[in-house]
Design a protein around this motif. Structure first.
Motif, PDB file in Angstrom:
ATOM      1  N   SER A   7      55.419  14.425  44.728  1.00  0.00           N
ATOM      2  CA  SER A   7      54.779  13.104  44.778  1.00  0.00           C
ATOM      3  C   SER A   7      54.813  12.585  46.209  1.00  0.00           C
ATOM      4  O   SER A   7      55.480  13.150  47.077  1.00  0.00           O
ATOM      5  N   GLY A   8      54.100  11.468  46.421  1.00  0.00           N
ATOM      6  CA  GLY A   8      54.159  10.796  47.720  1.00  0.00           C
ATOM      7  C   GLY A   8      53.613  11.642  48.854  1.00  0.00           C
ATOM      8  O   GLY A   8      52.804  12.544  48.656  1.00  0.00           O
ATOM      9  N   LYS A   9      54.068  11.331  50.061  1.00  0.00           N
ATOM     10  CA  LYS A   9      53.428  11.966  51.222  1.00  0.00           C
ATOM     11  C   LYS A   9      53.787  13.436  51.383  1.00  0.00           C
ATOM     12  O   LYS A   9      53.149  14.139  52.157  1.00  0.00           O
ATOM     13  N   PHE A  10      54.813  13.900  50.667  1.00  0.00           N
ATOM     14  CA  PHE A  10      55.166  15.329  50.764  1.00  0.00           C
ATOM     15  C   PHE A  10      54.647  16.143  49.583  1.00  0.00           C
ATOM     16  O   PHE A  10      55.031  17.294  49.405  1.00  0.00           O
ATOM     17  N   GLN A  11      53.788  15.521  48.786  1.00  0.00           N
ATOM     18  CA  GLN A  11      53.244  16.234  47.638  1.00  0.00           C
ATOM     19  C   GLN A  11      52.574  17.524  48.106  1.00  0.00           C
ATOM     20  O   GLN A  11      51.717  17.501  48.995  1.00  0.00           O
ATOM     21  N   GLY A  12      52.998  18.641  47.534  1.00  0.00           N
ATOM     22  CA  GLY A  12      52.411  19.922  47.879  1.00  0.00           C
ATOM     23  C   GLY A  12      52.901  20.531  49.184  1.00  0.00           C
ATOM     24  O   GLY A  12      52.486  21.619  49.551  1.00  0.00           O
ATOM     25  N   VAL A  13      53.793  19.819  49.893  1.00  0.00           N
ATOM     26  CA  VAL A  13      54.346  20.376  51.137  1.00  0.00           C
ATOM     27  C   VAL A  13      55.497  21.309  50.748  1.00  0.00           C
ATOM     28  O   VAL A  13      56.559  20.869  50.307  1.00  0.00           O
ATOM     29  N   GLN A  14      55.252  22.592  50.914  1.00  0.00           N
ATOM     30  CA  GLN A  14      56.113  23.617  50.333  1.00  0.00           C
ATOM     31  C   GLN A  14      57.588  23.514  50.708  1.00  0.00           C
ATOM     32  O   GLN A  14      58.464  23.750  49.894  1.00  0.00           O
ATOM     33  N   ASP A  15      57.866  23.168  51.960  1.00  0.00           N
ATOM     34  CA  ASP A  15      59.257  23.153  52.409  1.00  0.00           C
ATOM     35  C   ASP A  15      59.907  21.769  52.353  1.00  0.00           C
ATOM     36  O   ASP A  15      60.978  21.562  52.945  1.00  0.00           O
ATOM     37  N   ALA A  16      59.257  20.834  51.639  1.00  0.00           N
ATOM     38  CA  ALA A  16      59.793  19.475  51.556  1.00  0.00           C
ATOM     39  C   ALA A  16      60.892  19.379  50.500  1.00  0.00           C
ATOM     40  O   ALA A  16      60.770  18.690  49.483  1.00  0.00           O
ATOM     41  N   PHE A  17      61.956  20.106  50.748  1.00  0.00           N
ATOM     42  CA  PHE A  17      63.111  20.065  49.850  1.00  0.00           C
ATOM     43  C   PHE A  17      64.347  20.432  50.648  1.00  0.00           C
ATOM     44  O   PHE A  17      64.243  20.907  51.796  1.00  0.00           O
ATOM     45  N   ILE A  18      65.490  20.200  50.062  1.00  0.00           N
ATOM     46  CA  ILE A  18      66.732  20.735  50.619  1.00  0.00           C
ATOM     47  C   ILE A  18      67.565  21.306  49.478  1.00  0.00           C
ATOM     48  O   ILE A  18      67.700  20.662  48.428  1.00  0.00           O
ATOM     49  N   ILE A  19      68.036  22.524  49.673  1.00  0.00           N
ATOM     50  CA  ILE A  19      69.070  23.113  48.824  1.00  0.00           C
ATOM     51  C   ILE A  19      70.316  23.109  49.694  1.00  0.00           C
ATOM     52  O   ILE A  19      70.245  23.490  50.879  1.00  0.00           O
ATOM     53  N   ALA A  20      71.436  22.663  49.122  1.00  0.00           N
ATOM     54  CA  ALA A  20      72.589  22.387  49.967  1.00  0.00           C
ATOM     55  C   ALA A  20      73.875  23.000  49.454  1.00  0.00           C
ATOM     56  O   ALA A  20      73.953  23.477  48.316  1.00  0.00           O
ATOM     57  N   LYS A  21      74.866  22.999  50.347  1.00  0.00           N
ATOM     58  CA  LYS A  21      76.229  23.399  49.969  1.00  0.00           C
ATOM     59  C   LYS A  21      77.200  22.318  50.432  1.00  0.00           C
ATOM     60  O   LYS A  21      76.916  21.566  51.371  1.00  0.00           O
ATOM     61  N   GLY A  22      78.349  22.269  49.778  1.00  0.00           N
ATOM     62  CA  GLY A  22      79.313  21.211  50.051  1.00  0.00           C
ATOM     63  C   GLY A  22      79.914  21.280  51.441  1.00  0.00           C
ATOM     64  O   GLY A  22      80.134  22.362  51.996  1.00  0.00           O
ATOM     65  N   LYS A  23      80.160  20.099  52.027  1.00  0.00           N
ATOM     66  CA  LYS A  23      80.851  20.016  53.316  1.00  0.00           C
ATOM     67  C   LYS A  23      82.077  19.111  53.214  1.00  0.00           C
ATOM     68  O   LYS A  23      83.139  19.436  53.711  1.00  0.00           O
ATOM     69  N   GLY A  24      81.895  17.955  52.566  1.00  0.00           N
ATOM     70  CA  GLY A  24      83.020  17.022  52.439  1.00  0.00           C
ATOM     71  C   GLY A  24      82.937  16.263  51.134  1.00  0.00           C
ATOM     72  O   GLY A  24      81.864  16.139  50.537  1.00  0.00           O
ATOM     73  N   THR A  25      84.061  15.755  50.675  1.00  0.00           N
ATOM     74  CA  THR A  25      84.072  14.947  49.446  1.00  0.00           C
ATOM     75  C   THR A  25      85.267  14.014  49.435  1.00  0.00           C
ATOM     76  O   THR A  25      86.336  14.362  49.950  1.00  0.00           O
ATOM     77  N   ILE A  26      85.066  12.834  48.873  1.00  0.00           N
ATOM     78  CA  ILE A  26      86.175  11.908  48.616  1.00  0.00           C
ATOM     79  C   ILE A  26      86.003  11.342  47.206  1.00  0.00           C
ATOM     80  O   ILE A  26      84.871  11.200  46.726  1.00  0.00           O
ATOM     81  N   PRO A  27      87.111  11.038  46.527  1.00  0.00           N
ATOM     82  CA  PRO A  27      86.964  10.377  45.234  1.00  0.00           C
ATOM     83  C   PRO A  27      86.264   9.035  45.436  1.00  0.00           C
ATOM     84  O   PRO A  27      86.383   8.450  46.522  1.00  0.00           O
ATOM     85  N   SER A  28      85.543   8.581  44.437  1.00  0.00           N
ATOM     86  CA  SER A  28      84.941   7.256  44.553  1.00  0.00           C
ATOM     87  C   SER A  28      86.019   6.229  44.899  1.00  0.00           C
ATOM     88  O   SER A  28      87.056   6.183  44.246  1.00  0.00           O
ATOM     89  N   PRO A  29      85.778   5.405  45.930  1.00  0.00           N
ATOM     90  CA  PRO A  29      86.776   4.381  46.281  1.00  0.00           C
ATOM     91  C   PRO A  29      86.802   3.230  45.268  1.00  0.00           C
ATOM     92  O   PRO A  29      87.686   2.381  45.333  1.00  0.00           O
ATOM     93  N   ASP A  30      85.840   3.225  44.343  1.00  0.00           N
ATOM     94  CA  ASP A  30      85.765   2.106  43.391  1.00  0.00           C
ATOM     95  C   ASP A  30      86.569   2.397  42.127  1.00  0.00           C
ATOM     96  O   ASP A  30      87.533   1.717  41.838  1.00  0.00           O
ATOM     97  N   ASP A  31      86.151   3.429  41.387  1.00  0.00           N
ATOM     98  CA  ASP A  31      86.821   3.743  40.119  1.00  0.00           C
ATOM     99  C   ASP A  31      86.685   5.249  39.884  1.00  0.00           C
ATOM    100  O   ASP A  31      85.780   5.693  39.188  1.00  0.00           O
ATOM    101  N   PRO A  32      87.573   6.037  40.476  1.00  0.00           N
ATOM    102  CA  PRO A  32      87.383   7.498  40.479  1.00  0.00           C
ATOM    103  C   PRO A  32      87.433   8.169  39.109  1.00  0.00           C
ATOM    104  O   PRO A  32      86.961   9.300  38.975  1.00  0.00           O
ATOM    105  N   THR A  33      87.986   7.511  38.100  1.00  0.00           N
ATOM    106  CA  THR A  33      87.960   8.162  36.785  1.00  0.00           C
ATOM    107  C   THR A  33      86.617   7.956  36.082  1.00  0.00           C
ATOM    108  O   THR A  33      86.251   8.699  35.184  1.00  0.00           O
ATOM    109  N   HIS A  34      85.893   6.933  36.493  1.00  0.00           N
ATOM    110  CA  HIS A  34      84.595   6.610  35.892  1.00  0.00           C
ATOM    111  C   HIS A  34      83.421   7.059  36.780  1.00  0.00           C
ATOM    112  O   HIS A  34      82.386   7.499  36.275  1.00  0.00           O
ATOM    113  N   ASP A  35      83.607   6.940  38.081  1.00  0.00           N
ATOM    114  CA  ASP A  35      82.514   7.186  39.029  1.00  0.00           C
ATOM    115  C   ASP A  35      82.719   8.529  39.732  1.00  0.00           C
ATOM    116  O   ASP A  35      83.810   8.809  40.243  1.00  0.00           O
TER     117      ASP A  35
END
Ligand SMILES: *[C@@H]1O[C@H](CO)[C@@H](O)[C@H](O)[C@H]1NC(C)=O
Ligand SMILES: *[C@@H]1O[C@H](CO)[C@@H](O)[C@H](O)[C@H]1NC(C)=O
Length: 244
Positions: A161-189
């Motif tokens: 959709s939008g301005k990248f509709q049909g633009v073949q490389d308009a995506f990202i597949i990613a791998k993890g670099k960093g993570t932190i538990p949610s600072p708000d409610d880590p058991t729920h979020d």
């Protein structure tokens, strides 16, 4: 709720939208307001102090999406739920980053998504694809890990959709670099994340932050409990990449 109405159900109003300048505007009577594709050069996401896992790059961000969807889990042999991917729709919220209430908009959308929306995430994505409002930024889902061919990797897909509709490389597949538990409610979020590009040209780095919901129950019975999908909302912000 008004902001959510704007973001989600501008779908209807947006079908009467026109393009002007760099952004997409909607005309309601005499008023013109930009709904999507605003500059977020000056926006800096707020990550918790005193940690080094999530650090916003010094370059300006390119895209910001408010996502709603589900996190999927399967009950594994350790009698706990382990991640089995996710599906979400990202709304372009670039035009409202300076609005009062933007920092807590995820809570409003979460209430709405968990209490008032009786449809599955896939049926909503399919519906919005047909309506095609300018606020739809991307879809988030998982694909087979393109490097190892085993396991799954997160993908953010801007191609339908939008301005990248049909633009073949308009995506990202990613791998993890960093993570932190949610600072708000880590058991729920669910955790906040920093992931980096493996394939695709829309971005080189994505952060998930301001998460609400998505965490599974703390235990399950292997062989008995079925796979589950847990509703969540979060923001995703994208940096780098060769497309803009
Ligand atoms: C699930 O249980 C296994 C085995 O006890 C453990 O190694 C793993 O960290 C647990 N995962 C989660 C998400 O709690
Ligand atoms: C996650 O679950 C939803 C249904 O809740 C389903 O549509 C989707 O395909 C699942 N995705 C993955 C990666 O398992």
């Amino acid at each position: 709720m008004v902001a959510i109405g704007n973001a989600l159900f501008a779908a209807a109003a947006a079908t009467v939208s026109t393009s002007s300048g760099s952004g997409t505007t909607s005309s309601l009577g005499a008023h013109q307001f930009q709904l999507a594709d605003c500059s977020i050069d000056n926006f800096v996401p707020q990550f918790p102090a005193g940690q080094t896992q999530l650090v916003a790059p010094s370059q300006p961000p390119k895209f910001i999406g408010l996502a709603f969807g589900v996190q999927n889990y399967t009950c594994s042999t350790g009698n706990n739920f382990t991640s089995a991917g996710a599906v979400a729709e990202l709304i372009d919220v670039s035009c409202i980053v300076s609005s009062p209430g933007f920092s807590t908009i995820q809570n409003d959308l979460y209430s709405f998504w968990t209490t008032l929306v009786p449809y599955s995430i896939q049926s909503i994505i399919d519906f919005l694809h047909i309506v095609n409002p300018p606020e739809i930024l991307a879809q988030h889902y998982f694909v087979t890990n393109p490097i190892t061919g085993q396991g799954i990797s997160p993908k953010w897909d801007f191609t339908s959709s939008g301005k990248f509709q049909g633009v073949q490389d308009a995506f990202i597949i990613a791998k993890g670099k960093g993570t932190i538990p949610s600072p708000d409610d880590p058991t729920h979020d669910i955790a906040w994340l920093d992931v980096v590009q493996v394939e695709g040209d829309i971005a080189s780095e994505v952060f998930r932050f301001d998460t609400v919901g998505g965490q599974p129950p703390s235990s399950c019975t292997y062989g008995k409990d079925k796979d589950i999908s847990v509703k969540y909302v979060s923001k995703y912000i994208f940096y780098g990449g060769s497309l803009s």
